[in-house]
Design an enzyme around this catalytic site. Sequence first.
Site, PDB file in Angstrom:
ATOM      1  CG  ASP A   1      43.486 -48.151 -59.845  1.00  0.00           C
ATOM      2  OD1 ASP A   1      44.301 -48.723 -60.602  1.00  0.00           O
ATOM      3  OD2 ASP A   1      42.374 -47.736 -60.216  1.00  0.00           O
ATOM      4  CB  ILE A   2      49.039 -50.408 -60.314  1.00  0.00           C
ATOM      5  CG1 ILE A   2      48.206 -51.334 -61.216  1.00  0.00           C
ATOM      6  CG2 ILE A   2      49.490 -51.117 -59.043  1.00  0.00           C
ATOM      7  CD1 ILE A   2      49.001 -52.512 -61.778  1.00  0.00           C
TER       8      ILE A   2
ATOM      9  CE  LYS B   1      48.990 -60.229 -68.861  1.00  0.00           C
ATOM     10  NZ  LYS B   1      49.520 -59.874 -67.532  1.00  0.00           N
TER      11      LYS B   1
ATOM     12  CE1 TYR C   1      45.458 -60.631 -69.877  1.00  0.00           C
ATOM     13  CE2 TYR C   1      45.565 -62.536 -71.338  1.00  0.00           C
ATOM     14  CZ  TYR C   1      45.813 -61.957 -70.106  1.00  0.00           C
ATOM     15  OH  TYR C   1      46.414 -62.696 -69.118  1.00  0.00           O
TER      16      TYR C   1
ATOM     17  CG  ASN D   1      50.303 -61.332 -60.367  1.00  0.00           C
ATOM     18  OD1 ASN D   1      50.299 -62.335 -61.076  1.00  0.00           O
ATOM     19  ND2 ASN D   1      49.275 -61.019 -59.567  1.00  0.00           N
TER      20      ASN D   1
ATOM     21  CB  ILE E   1      46.759 -70.451 -63.591  1.00  0.00           C
ATOM     22  CG1 ILE E   1      48.040 -70.507 -64.444  1.00  0.00           C
ATOM     23  CG2 ILE E   1      47.084 -70.640 -62.108  1.00  0.00           C
ATOM     24  CD1 ILE E   1      48.832 -71.783 -64.370  1.00  0.00           C
TER      25      ILE E   1
ATOM     26  CB  ALA F   1      48.210 -56.673 -78.185  1.00  0.00           C
TER      27      ALA F   1
HETATM   28  N1  LIG Z   1      44.807 -67.417 -64.510  1.00  0.00           N
HETATM   29  C1  LIG Z   1      45.311 -67.643 -65.696  1.00  0.00           C
HETATM   30  O1  LIG Z   1      44.938 -68.638 -66.345  1.00  0.00           O
HETATM   31  C2  LIG Z   1      46.351 -66.724 -66.269  1.00  0.00           C
HETATM   32  C3  LIG Z   1      46.970 -67.123 -67.461  1.00  0.00           C
HETATM   33  C4  LIG Z   1      47.930 -66.311 -68.021  1.00  0.00           C
HETATM   34  C5  LIG Z   1      48.293 -65.132 -67.423  1.00  0.00           C
HETATM   35  N2  LIG Z   1      47.671 -64.744 -66.269  1.00  0.00           N
HETATM   36  C6  LIG Z   1      48.096 -63.473 -65.671  1.00  0.00           C
HETATM   37  O2  LIG Z   1      48.419 -63.688 -64.315  1.00  0.00           O
HETATM   38  C7  LIG Z   1      48.241 -62.466 -63.583  1.00  0.00           C
HETATM   39  C8  LIG Z   1      47.429 -62.759 -62.342  1.00  0.00           C
HETATM   40  O3  LIG Z   1      46.142 -63.152 -62.735  1.00  0.00           O
HETATM   41  P1  LIG Z   1      45.218 -64.176 -61.932  1.00  0.00           P
HETATM   42  O4  LIG Z   1      44.926 -65.285 -62.851  1.00  0.00           O
HETATM   43  O5  LIG Z   1      45.793 -64.454 -60.612  1.00  0.00           O
HETATM   44  O6  LIG Z   1      43.871 -63.318 -61.885  1.00  0.00           O
HETATM   45  P2  LIG Z   1      43.129 -62.485 -60.729  1.00  0.00           P
HETATM   46  O7  LIG Z   1      42.803 -63.400 -59.614  1.00  0.00           O
HETATM   47  O8  LIG Z   1      42.042 -61.746 -61.411  1.00  0.00           O
HETATM   48  O9  LIG Z   1      44.263 -61.496 -60.220  1.00  0.00           O
HETATM   49  C9  LIG Z   1      44.460 -60.206 -60.706  1.00  0.00           C
HETATM   50  C10 LIG Z   1      44.686 -59.300 -59.513  1.00  0.00           C
HETATM   51  O10 LIG Z   1      45.054 -58.007 -59.974  1.00  0.00           O
HETATM   52  C11 LIG Z   1      44.441 -57.041 -59.137  1.00  0.00           C
HETATM   53  N3  LIG Z   1      44.286 -55.826 -59.918  1.00  0.00           N
HETATM   54  C12 LIG Z   1      43.560 -55.672 -61.062  1.00  0.00           C
HETATM   55  N4  LIG Z   1      43.612 -54.398 -61.463  1.00  0.00           N
HETATM   56  C13 LIG Z   1      44.375 -53.730 -60.554  1.00  0.00           C
HETATM   57  C14 LIG Z   1      44.777 -52.379 -60.416  1.00  0.00           C
HETATM   58  N5  LIG Z   1      44.391 -51.437 -61.294  1.00  0.00           N
HETATM   59  N6  LIG Z   1      45.551 -52.031 -59.365  1.00  0.00           N
HETATM   60  C15 LIG Z   1      45.928 -52.953 -58.450  1.00  0.00           C
HETATM   61  N7  LIG Z   1      45.583 -54.265 -58.530  1.00  0.00           N
HETATM   62  C16 LIG Z   1      44.808 -54.636 -59.580  1.00  0.00           C
HETATM   63  C17 LIG Z   1      43.109 -57.660 -58.713  1.00  0.00           C
HETATM   64  O11 LIG Z   1      42.687 -57.236 -57.415  1.00  0.00           O
HETATM   65  P3  LIG Z   1      41.735 -55.964 -57.182  1.00  0.00           P
HETATM   66  O12 LIG Z   1      40.557 -56.158 -58.091  1.00  0.00           O
HETATM   67  O13 LIG Z   1      41.401 -56.005 -55.720  1.00  0.00           O
HETATM   68  O14 LIG Z   1      42.567 -54.783 -57.540  1.00  0.00           O
HETATM   69  C18 LIG Z   1      43.453 -59.149 -58.649  1.00  0.00           C
HETATM   70  O15 LIG Z   1      43.785 -59.550 -57.335  1.00  0.00           O
HETATM   71  C19 LIG Z   1      47.577 -61.475 -64.553  1.00  0.00           C
HETATM   72  O16 LIG Z   1      48.541 -60.602 -65.064  1.00  0.00           O
HETATM   73  C20 LIG Z   1      47.043 -62.376 -65.652  1.00  0.00           C
HETATM   74  O17 LIG Z   1      46.946 -61.697 -66.872  1.00  0.00           O
HETATM   75  C21 LIG Z   1      46.703 -65.519 -65.679  1.00  0.00           C
END
Ligand SMILES: NC(=O)c1ccc[n+]([C@@H]2O[C@H](COP(=O)([O-])OP(=O)(O)OC[C@H]3O[C@@H](n4cnc5c(N)ncnc54)[C@H](OP(=O)(O)O)[C@@H]3O)[C@@H](O)[C@H]2O)c1
Length: 260
Positions: free
Chosen positions: A70-71, A165, A161, A97, A194, A163
């Site tokens: 857990d980061i 980013k 959120y 990420n 995405i 803010a």
């Molecule tokens: N999808 C979009 O449309 C979109 C758009 C803009 C930006 N983003 C950004 O892209 C990044 C990836 O998001 P995603 O869309 O791929 O969503 P996601 O599938 O929810 O991925 C987020 C990952 O972060 C891990 N995580 C969350 N809290 C954590 C913690 N405290 N320690 C370690 N790992 C943690 C989660 O796994 P665990 O729960 O197992 O820890 C999960 O695998 C994020 O920063 C998000 O804000 C996504």
Amino acid sequence: MTGMNTDKSGSTAARGSGVVVVTGAGTGIGRATARAFAAGGARVVAVGRRAEPLRETAAGHGPITPLTADITAEGEPDRIVRAVLAAHGRLDVLVNNAGIVRGGALGTLTPEAITAQLATNLVAPALLSQAALPALERSGGVIVNVSTSVGQRAWPGNAVYAATKTALELLTRSWAVELAPRGIRVVAVAPGAIDTPIGEHQGLTPERRAAVREWQLAHTPLRRIGRPEEVAWAITGLAAPGASFITGVVLPVDGGAVVA
Ligand SMILES: NC(=O)c1ccc[n+]([C@@H]2O[C@H](COP(=O)([O-])OP(=O)(O)OC[C@H]3O[C@@H](n4cnc5c(N)ncnc54)[C@H](OP(=O)(O)O)[C@@H]3O)[C@@H](O)[C@H]2O)c1
């Protein structure tokens, strides 16, 4: 080969033996990114809280090592870097990420939602980057932060959120200048809509997720939702040796949303 700044470690990078840490690598963009780096020959450490998704990321996709952490937990950023150096002896690329969304307009915010987003999206990337600094300086490495393209504008209902980013982007620009003399590049990608489980992880109902998707499609000139692999392409590209003169940028990967 993806992954390394050639200035100090070009021969190692060219042989594809670089080491990459990807946080949030169990799902979505992080999973695609871990696999893309591994496909390019890098040794990847895949970080996340749940072991099973990390194992799925790694299965059959080359040299990917799951690291459950857990980061946001005290001491974990340092422990992650120590574990990477103990296992691989070097660190070339850190991909910040992992991120969470807890929506809510002013008037509905809870202290837990605010602090959890700050802890995951901002504090942890800062502490991880700091812990990685000596190793990245030795390798001439790269930090890649994952922001969001929607945060470039007002985001009613999701401002905390956004803010976190926007702050991450300011850190990207500032660290790029701070760390340039030490041979470290710092860049970011800003994904648009995405196709990942982020909406489920946020706790949105299927109806709400469908409504969000409709809104996103209407605001994306390319008129489709992006694939995690398309963001991974940008991340590995910005970390690659050929990007050695690029630092401090935030690259939108959003089907044109930010310019529309
Ligand atoms: N999808 C979009 O449309 C979109 C758009 C803009 C930006 N983003 C950004 O892209 C990044 C990836 O998001 P995603 O869309 O791929 O969503 P996601 O599938 O929810 O991925 C987020 C990952 O972060 C891990 N995580 C969350 N809290 C954590 C913690 N405290 N320690 C370690 N790992 C943690 C989660 O796994 P665990 O729960 O197992 O820890 C999960 O695998 C994020 O920063 C998000 O804000 C996504």
